[in-house]
Design a protein around this motif. Structure first.
Motif, PDB file in Angstrom:
ATOM      1  N   UNK A  85       5.700  28.543  52.518  1.00 53.73           N
ATOM      2  CA  UNK A  85       5.030  28.910  50.650  1.00 53.73           C
ATOM      3  C   UNK A  85       3.486  30.264  51.436  1.00 53.73           C
ATOM      4  N   UNK A  86       3.346  30.362  52.835  1.00 58.09           N
ATOM      5  CA  UNK A  86       2.397  31.152  53.158  1.00 58.09           C
ATOM      6  C   UNK A  86       2.636  32.031  52.789  1.00 58.09           C
ATOM      7  N   UNK A  87       1.267  33.314  52.187  1.00 58.01           N
ATOM      8  CA  UNK A  87       1.383  34.286  51.267  1.00 58.01           C
ATOM      9  C   UNK A  87       2.699  34.380  50.987  1.00 58.01           C
ATOM     10  N   UNK A  88       2.460  33.813  49.298  1.00 59.83           N
ATOM     11  CA  UNK A  88       3.748  33.699  48.801  1.00 59.83           C
ATOM     12  C   UNK A  88       4.541  33.560  48.465  1.00 59.83           C
ATOM     13  N   UNK A  89       5.482  33.328  50.364  1.00 51.32           N
ATOM     14  CA  UNK A  89       7.160  32.958  50.461  1.00 51.32           C
ATOM     15  C   UNK A  89       7.499  34.479  50.547  1.00 51.32           C
ATOM     16  N   UNK A  90       7.157  35.504  49.722  1.00 48.91           N
ATOM     17  CA  UNK A  90       7.994  36.616  50.683  1.00 48.91           C
ATOM     18  C   UNK A  90       7.423  38.064  50.858  1.00 48.91           C
ATOM     19  N   UNK A  91       5.968  37.531  51.352  1.00 49.97           N
ATOM     20  CA  UNK A  91       5.348  38.546  51.727  1.00 49.97           C
ATOM     21  C   UNK A  91       5.256  38.665  53.376  1.00 49.97           C
ATOM     22  N   UNK A  92       6.170  38.833  54.158  1.00 49.50           N
ATOM     23  CA  UNK A  92       6.649  39.402  55.606  1.00 49.50           C
ATOM     24  C   UNK A  92       6.315  38.302  56.417  1.00 49.50           C
ATOM     25  N   UNK A  93       7.070  37.750  57.255  1.00 50.23           N
ATOM     26  CA  UNK A  93       7.447  36.900  58.227  1.00 50.23           C
ATOM     27  C   UNK A  93       6.553  37.437  58.937  1.00 50.23           C
ATOM     28  N   UNK A  94       5.724  36.253  59.978  1.00 51.41           N
ATOM     29  CA  UNK A  94       4.643  37.291  60.871  1.00 51.41           C
ATOM     30  C   UNK A  94       6.081  36.950  62.722  1.00 51.41           C
ATOM     31  N   UNK A  95       7.175  35.954  62.589  1.00 55.80           N
ATOM     32  CA  UNK A  95       8.197  36.365  63.966  1.00 55.80           C
ATOM     33  C   UNK A  95       9.161  36.954  63.572  1.00 55.80           C
ATOM     34  N   UNK A  96       8.829  38.678  63.322  1.00 59.16           N
ATOM     35  CA  UNK A  96       9.890  39.340  62.872  1.00 59.16           C
ATOM     36  C   UNK A  96      10.525  39.694  64.644  1.00 59.16           C
ATOM     37  N   UNK A  97      10.040  39.873  65.582  1.00 61.05           N
ATOM     38  CA  UNK A  97      10.924  40.248  66.409  1.00 61.05           C
ATOM     39  C   UNK A  97      11.786  39.741  66.836  1.00 61.05           C
ATOM     40  N   UNK A  98      12.286  38.128  66.744  1.00 62.52           N
ATOM     41  CA  UNK A  98      12.913  37.511  66.321  1.00 62.52           C
ATOM     42  C   UNK A  98      14.275  37.859  65.740  1.00 62.52           C
ATOM     43  N   UNK A  99      14.034  39.057  64.719  1.00 62.70           N
ATOM     44  CA  UNK A  99      15.461  39.103  63.683  1.00 62.70           C
ATOM     45  C   UNK A  99      16.358  39.788  63.736  1.00 62.70           C
ATOM     46  N   UNK A 100      16.325  40.463  65.239  1.00 64.09           N
ATOM     47  CA  UNK A 100      17.033  41.112  64.925  1.00 64.09           C
ATOM     48  C   UNK A 100      18.232  40.518  65.970  1.00 64.09           C
ATOM     49  N   UNK A 101      18.278  38.629  66.813  1.00 63.38           N
ATOM     50  CA  UNK A 101      18.849  38.502  67.355  1.00 63.38           C
ATOM     51  C   UNK A 101      19.957  37.624  66.271  1.00 63.38           C
ATOM     52  N   UNK A 102      19.104  37.646  64.890  1.00 64.22           N
ATOM     53  CA  UNK A 102      19.906  37.247  63.827  1.00 64.22           C
ATOM     54  C   UNK A 102      21.793  37.150  63.595  1.00 64.22           C
ATOM     55  N   UNK A 136      26.306  36.985  59.974  1.00 64.54           N
ATOM     56  CA  UNK A 136      26.672  36.156  59.594  1.00 64.54           C
ATOM     57  C   UNK A 136      25.596  35.597  58.191  1.00 64.54           C
ATOM     58  N   UNK A 137      24.335  35.906  58.853  1.00 65.56           N
ATOM     59  CA  UNK A 137      23.507  36.086  57.864  1.00 65.56           C
ATOM     60  C   UNK A 137      22.684  37.425  57.359  1.00 65.56           C
ATOM     61  N   UNK A 138      23.249  38.506  57.583  1.00 62.10           N
ATOM     62  CA  UNK A 138      22.542  39.814  57.388  1.00 62.10           C
ATOM     63  C   UNK A 138      22.447  39.923  55.821  1.00 62.10           C
TER      64      UNK A 138
END
Length: 449
Positions: A298-315, A318-320
């Motif tokens: 719930x930090x930062x209101x839920x949708x305001x920027x996840x800090x670990x963006x570096x790992x998102x390219x590995x997703x 199926x969840x894109x």
């Protein structure tokens, strides 16, 4: 008594354990959150602990009637430090274990009564016994508990006298090593002996006005010379009935979550929570810990920027179609992954999360929610859970390769209350005879992830 009759008794573990809890509840010695008295307070339990206690007790009863004949009560045997029949050994073992966690003798005797009643009711209600067998089994159980209780009381007295009835050395009442949550409710007063109202008349120098009184819950000190004491005096308080009153904050929210889950049919009266085709026992601590697990999302209101963006390219692909920078989405994906590992169903996960949302809404404005959740307000809480629910509904049946490389929150814990504590197995209040077999059984049941 033949083995067939004993096998019928052995089949009643579940009924005995639940009856035991019911009798304790009626007496105010357990509440709907399965918290029971110990030492100067209460600790949390799980229903499988009550059932396990019936199981090991019945095994001792088996040993008690080994050979088909009841052992005769022998005063020397039940007051010996070792040896003897299965009932006296059981009593000594109970004394040793319960002393470690600072159970008081009156508390153990209280639960012994409930267990006696639980056996009586389970045997009386079971259609498996003939009338003759039922009477015989009841006689065996009564004799077993009589001998065990005497042996326990003797050993307990020796232990306490040997240490001069000093304060127990473990202020956590075993919570530090046995996986319990211990909460002091009312320390018992330490009243000098000559101030106790024993109904035997006054001793020389005693003042009837001060007999059996403590000052604002604090121990009296000094000789009993009848001198005046400052402060409000009150009678020695009884140990309070255990009720479902909890502390403000996380405990209050967790209690509401339990209530909502019960109303939704996700949890039962024994604090067991649905997980696939099984009901998994929980401890109230797990519900509190699960709320702490949810907080970071719930930090930062839920949708305001996840800090670990570096790992998102590995997703995976199926969840894109999901917004992986949305904390509500990431929370939902974590719970989907955990639910798959636990062999649970989508409906159960949605029901548990829905109950949590309703609990949060109950307390949206009363100061009990964590500040980062309360800051969202009712509409923000609804929006978070709406995004999470839609994600679960859309992805649960997909083939997703869940990896910490793109979802680092997988290093955390599922919100299922059984798995919320740090240790998914939880320290046992007993030592398993074969630890490796126990671990394999926990893995087979899905209790280790």
């Amino acid at each position: 008594m033949n083995r067939l009759v004993l096998d019928k008794l052995a089949s009643l573990d579940d009924e005995i354990g639940r009856n035991w809890c019911k009798h304790a509840c009626a007496a105010g010695a357990v509440d709907e959150l399965l918290r029971i008295p110990i030492a100067d307070g209460i600790f949390t339990t799980k229903i499988d602990g009550w059932i396990h206690a019936a199981n090991v007790t019945t095994k001792s009863i088996f040993g008690f009637v080994d050979g088909g004949k009841l052992p005769q009560l022998d005063a020397q045997e039940v007051t010996s430090w070792s040896g003897g029949n299965a009932a006296t050994r059981y009593g000594r073992w109970q004394a040793d274990f319960h002393w470690k966690i600072d159970t008081r003798l009156w508390q153990y005797v209280l639960y012994l009564k409930f267990m006696r009643d639980a056996y009586r009711d389970a045997i009386g209600d079971s259609p498996a016994f003939t009338s003759g067998e039922r009477a015989e089994v009841q006689r065996v159980v009564t004799e077993f508990f009589d001998q065990a209780e005497i042996a326990l009381a003797w050993r307990w007295e020796v232990i306490e006298r040997s240490r001069g009835f000093a304060p127990h050395p473990d202020p956590s009442a075993g919570a530090a090593t046995h996986g319990y949550s211990y909460e002091v409710t009312r320390p018992l007063p330490q009243v000098p002996f000559d101030l106790l109202p024993l109904g035997l008349g006054l001793s020389q120098g005693q003042d009837a006005a001060n007999i059996g009184r403590v000052l604002a819950g604090q121990p009296l000190s000094g000789a009993s010379n009848g001198a005046a004491h400052d402060g409000e005096a009150e009678l020695i308080p009884p140990f309070p009935r255990v009720t479902s009153v909890v502390k403000q904050g996380a405990q209050t929210v967790a209690k509401s979550w339990v209530e909502e889950a019960r109303q939704a049919g996700i949890a039962d009266r024994w604090l067991a929570v649905r997980l696939g085709d099984r009901m998994v026992p929980t401890r109230f601590d797990g519900w509190i810990a699960a709320i702490a697990i949810v907080r970071p999302f719930f930090v930062s209101g839920g949708a305001d920027g996840f800090k670990g963006e570096a790992g998102l390219t590995a997703a995976p692909d199926s969840v894109r179609d999901r917004d992986l920078q949305d904390r509500a989405v990431r929370f939902a994906l974590c719970q989907v992954a955990f639910q798959h590992r636990l062999r649970g169903e989508k409906a159960d996960l949605l029901g548990l999360i829905g109950a949590l949302e309703r609990a949060f809404q109950r307390h949206a404005a009363d100061g009990n929610l964590p500040p980062e959740i309360a800051a969202l307000g009712s509409s923000g809480i609804e929006d978070f859970f709406d995004r999470a629910t839609r994600t679960i509904d859309a992805t649960f049946d997909r083939e997703v390769d869940f990896e910490e490389s793109w979802l680092p929150e997988l290093s955390g814990r599922p919100i299922h209350p059984r798995f919320a504590p740090v240790d998914p197995i939880e320290p046992l209040p007993w030592e398993p005879a074969k630890p490796e077999l126990y671990l394999r059984r926990m893995e087979r049941l899905g209790y280790i992830i």
